[in-house]
Design a protein around this motif. Structure first.
Motif, PDB file in Angstrom:
ATOM      1  N   GLY A  86       0.784  -1.237   0.000  1.00  0.00           N
ATOM      2  CA  GLY A  86       0.000   0.000   0.000  1.00  0.00           C
ATOM      3  C   GLY A  86       0.806   1.270   0.000  1.00  0.00           C
ATOM      4  O   GLY A  86       0.230   2.366   0.070  1.00  0.00           O
TER       5      GLY A  86
ATOM      6  N   GLY B 191       2.324   2.607  -2.452  1.00  0.00           N
ATOM      7  CA  GLY B 191       2.019   3.351  -3.669  1.00  0.00           C
ATOM      8  C   GLY B 191       0.834   4.281  -3.475  1.00  0.00           C
ATOM      9  O   GLY B 191       0.863   5.444  -3.883  1.00  0.00           O
ATOM     10  N   ALA B 192      -0.200   3.769  -2.833  1.00  0.00           N
ATOM     11  CA  ALA B 192      -1.374   4.602  -2.582  1.00  0.00           C
ATOM     12  C   ALA B 192      -1.043   5.747  -1.632  1.00  0.00           C
ATOM     13  O   ALA B 192      -1.533   6.866  -1.789  1.00  0.00           O
ATOM     14  CB  ALA B 192      -2.494   3.741  -1.995  1.00  0.00           C
TER      15      ALA B 192
ATOM     16  N   SER C 197      -0.498  -0.029  -7.385  1.00  0.00           N
ATOM     17  CA  SER C 197      -1.884   0.243  -7.764  1.00  0.00           C
ATOM     18  C   SER C 197      -2.484  -0.920  -8.548  1.00  0.00           C
ATOM     19  O   SER C 197      -3.636  -1.316  -8.331  1.00  0.00           O
ATOM     20  CB  SER C 197      -1.958   1.528  -8.595  1.00  0.00           C
ATOM     21  OG  SER C 197      -1.497   2.631  -7.850  1.00  0.00           O
TER      22      SER C 197
ATOM     23  N   SER D 123       0.827   8.467  -3.547  1.00  0.00           N
ATOM     24  CA  SER D 123      -0.070   9.200  -4.445  1.00  0.00           C
ATOM     25  C   SER D 123      -0.927  10.201  -3.685  1.00  0.00           C
ATOM     26  O   SER D 123      -1.427  11.158  -4.271  1.00  0.00           O
ATOM     27  CB  SER D 123      -0.952   8.221  -5.217  1.00  0.00           C
ATOM     28  OG  SER D 123      -1.817   7.523  -4.326  1.00  0.00           O
ATOM     29  N   ARG D 124      -1.078  10.016  -2.365  1.00  0.00           N
ATOM     30  CA  ARG D 124      -1.864  10.948  -1.564  1.00  0.00           C
ATOM     31  C   ARG D 124      -1.014  12.062  -0.985  1.00  0.00           C
ATOM     32  O   ARG D 124      -1.510  12.872  -0.193  1.00  0.00           O
ATOM     33  CB  ARG D 124      -2.589  10.189  -0.442  1.00  0.00           C
ATOM     34  CG  ARG D 124      -3.763   9.347  -0.925  1.00  0.00           C
ATOM     35  CD  ARG D 124      -4.663   8.920   0.216  1.00  0.00           C
ATOM     36  NE  ARG D 124      -4.014   7.968   1.097  1.00  0.00           N
ATOM     37  CZ  ARG D 124      -4.103   6.653   0.983  1.00  0.00           C
ATOM     38  NH1 ARG D 124      -4.849   6.135   0.003  1.00  0.00           N
ATOM     39  NH2 ARG D 124      -3.478   5.847   1.813  1.00  0.00           N
TER      40      ARG D 124
ATOM     41  N   ARG E 173      -3.358 -10.252  -4.807  1.00  0.00           N
ATOM     42  CA  ARG E 173      -2.369  -9.202  -5.079  1.00  0.00           C
ATOM     43  C   ARG E 173      -0.943  -9.668  -4.808  1.00  0.00           C
ATOM     44  O   ARG E 173       0.003  -9.222  -5.459  1.00  0.00           O
ATOM     45  CB  ARG E 173      -2.680  -7.955  -4.265  1.00  0.00           C
ATOM     46  CG  ARG E 173      -2.528  -8.111  -2.753  1.00  0.00           C
ATOM     47  CD  ARG E 173      -3.003  -6.849  -2.038  1.00  0.00           C
ATOM     48  NE  ARG E 173      -2.773  -6.900  -0.600  1.00  0.00           N
ATOM     49  CZ  ARG E 173      -3.543  -7.533   0.251  1.00  0.00           C
ATOM     50  NH1 ARG E 173      -4.619  -8.177  -0.192  1.00  0.00           N
ATOM     51  NH2 ARG E 173      -3.265  -7.542   1.547  1.00  0.00           N
TER      52      ARG E 173
ATOM     53  N   VAL F 159       4.350   2.930  -7.130  1.00  0.00           N
ATOM     54  CA  VAL F 159       3.006   3.470  -7.336  1.00  0.00           C
ATOM     55  C   VAL F 159       2.230   2.658  -8.373  1.00  0.00           C
ATOM     56  O   VAL F 159       1.112   2.203  -8.121  1.00  0.00           O
ATOM     57  CB  VAL F 159       3.083   4.955  -7.760  1.00  0.00           C
ATOM     58  CG1 VAL F 159       1.678   5.486  -8.053  1.00  0.00           C
ATOM     59  CG2 VAL F 159       3.744   5.775  -6.665  1.00  0.00           C
ATOM     60  N   LEU F 160       2.833   2.469  -9.570  1.00  0.00           N
ATOM     61  CA  LEU F 160       2.103   1.790 -10.636  1.00  0.00           C
ATOM     62  C   LEU F 160       1.876   0.317 -10.321  1.00  0.00           C
ATOM     63  O   LEU F 160       0.739  -0.179 -10.388  1.00  0.00           O
ATOM     64  CB  LEU F 160       2.851   1.937 -11.962  1.00  0.00           C
ATOM     65  CG  LEU F 160       2.191   1.290 -13.182  1.00  0.00           C
ATOM     66  CD1 LEU F 160       0.771   1.816 -13.349  1.00  0.00           C
ATOM     67  CD2 LEU F 160       3.007   1.545 -14.434  1.00  0.00           C
TER      68      LEU F 160
ATOM     69  N   SER G 289      -3.323  -3.913  -6.344  1.00  0.00           N
ATOM     70  CA  SER G 289      -4.541  -3.762  -5.528  1.00  0.00           C
ATOM     71  C   SER G 289      -5.788  -4.179  -6.290  1.00  0.00           C
ATOM     72  O   SER G 289      -6.800  -4.540  -5.683  1.00  0.00           O
ATOM     73  CB  SER G 289      -4.669  -2.314  -5.054  1.00  0.00           C
ATOM     74  OG  SER G 289      -4.888  -1.436  -6.150  1.00  0.00           O
ATOM     75  N   THR G 290      -5.744  -4.145  -7.620  1.00  0.00           N
ATOM     76  CA  THR G 290      -6.922  -4.524  -8.410  1.00  0.00           C
ATOM     77  C   THR G 290      -7.139  -6.034  -8.410  1.00  0.00           C
ATOM     78  O   THR G 290      -8.195  -6.500  -8.852  1.00  0.00           O
ATOM     79  CB  THR G 290      -6.785  -4.038  -9.866  1.00  0.00           C
ATOM     80  OG1 THR G 290      -5.703  -4.722 -10.504  1.00  0.00           O
ATOM     81  CG2 THR G 290      -6.529  -2.532  -9.913  1.00  0.00           C
TER      82      THR G 290
END
Length: 210
Positions: free
Chosen positions: A62, A64-65, A140, A68-69, A149, A136-137, A143-144
């Motif tokens: 997590g 990466g998320a 992300s 990004s924030r 994952r 990040v990439l 996570s999908t």
């Protein structure tokens, strides 16, 4: 044995991991150069592979998320990384302007090894592309895949380990070409151009993020 969704996640991570890392960059250029010179190949490959594994794991967890924030950090990281890459590119450009020779001696396990590992760590951990793309990439994308994952992350890690091993140890197959000083000058010129292009792309990304 992996079930269908888990296998798909593993294969997808492997493909995306390779897709991101195979492109010419600071890490790859350094590993290639070390492989051609037969200097400290194993430590350099291990450092790159373990660093990628750690970064991929952070992305899957997590990080990466989280990055990004924090948009205010992105321009700072981009500009700092651009300055570093420009400096490394300038050194390669200087080598390209001077005739060189193929050095085949390992140079000992003292300062030579320390310098190689330090350079490898710097090119890995001080390069914002590593965080923006790998953490990040990949994070992300991982996570999908929900509960799968980690299979995605394992696939990406396998791709990274295989790539760095192939690049470091496979580079020696090109040594007959690089027995000529002119070939080294061309390689260093290419490295200088690539580093400069990466630095410019980071500056553009940093300006866009402001």
């Amino acid at each position: 044995m992996l079930a269908g969704p888990a296998l798909v996640a593993l294969a997808s991570g492997f493909a995306l991991g390779l897709g991101l890392i195979v492109a010419i960059g600071a890490q790859n250029a350094f590993v290639l150069r070390q492989g051609l010179r037969l200097e400290h190949v194993a430590p350099v490959v291990v450092v790159c592979a373990l660093s990628d594994v750690a970064l991929i794991a952070a992305g899957v967890l997590g990080a990466g998320a989280a990055v990004s924030r924090a948009p205010l950090l992105i321009p700072v990281v981009c500009f700092a990384g651009a300055a570093f890459l420009l400096g490394y590119g300038a050194l390669a450009g200087r080598r390209a302007l001077r005739p060189g020779v193929l050095v085949t001696e390992a140079g000992g396990a003292g300062a030579g090894l320390a310098a190689a590992v330090a350079t490898c760590l710097a090119l890995t951990w001080l390069n914002p592309h590593v965080y923006l793309d790998t953490v990040v990439l990949l994070g992300s994308m991982a996570s999908t895949y929900g509960e799968h994952r980690w299979q995605f992350g394992v696939g990406a890690c396998v791709g990274s380990v295989l790539w760095f091993s192939a690049l470091g140890y496979g580079a020696r197959l090109l040594r007959p070409v690089f027995a000529r000083p002119a070939a080294w000058r061309v390689l260093d010129a290419v490295i200088a151009v690539v580093m400069t292009a990466l630095a410019v792309s980071l500056v553009v990304r940093g300006l866009d993020a402001r």
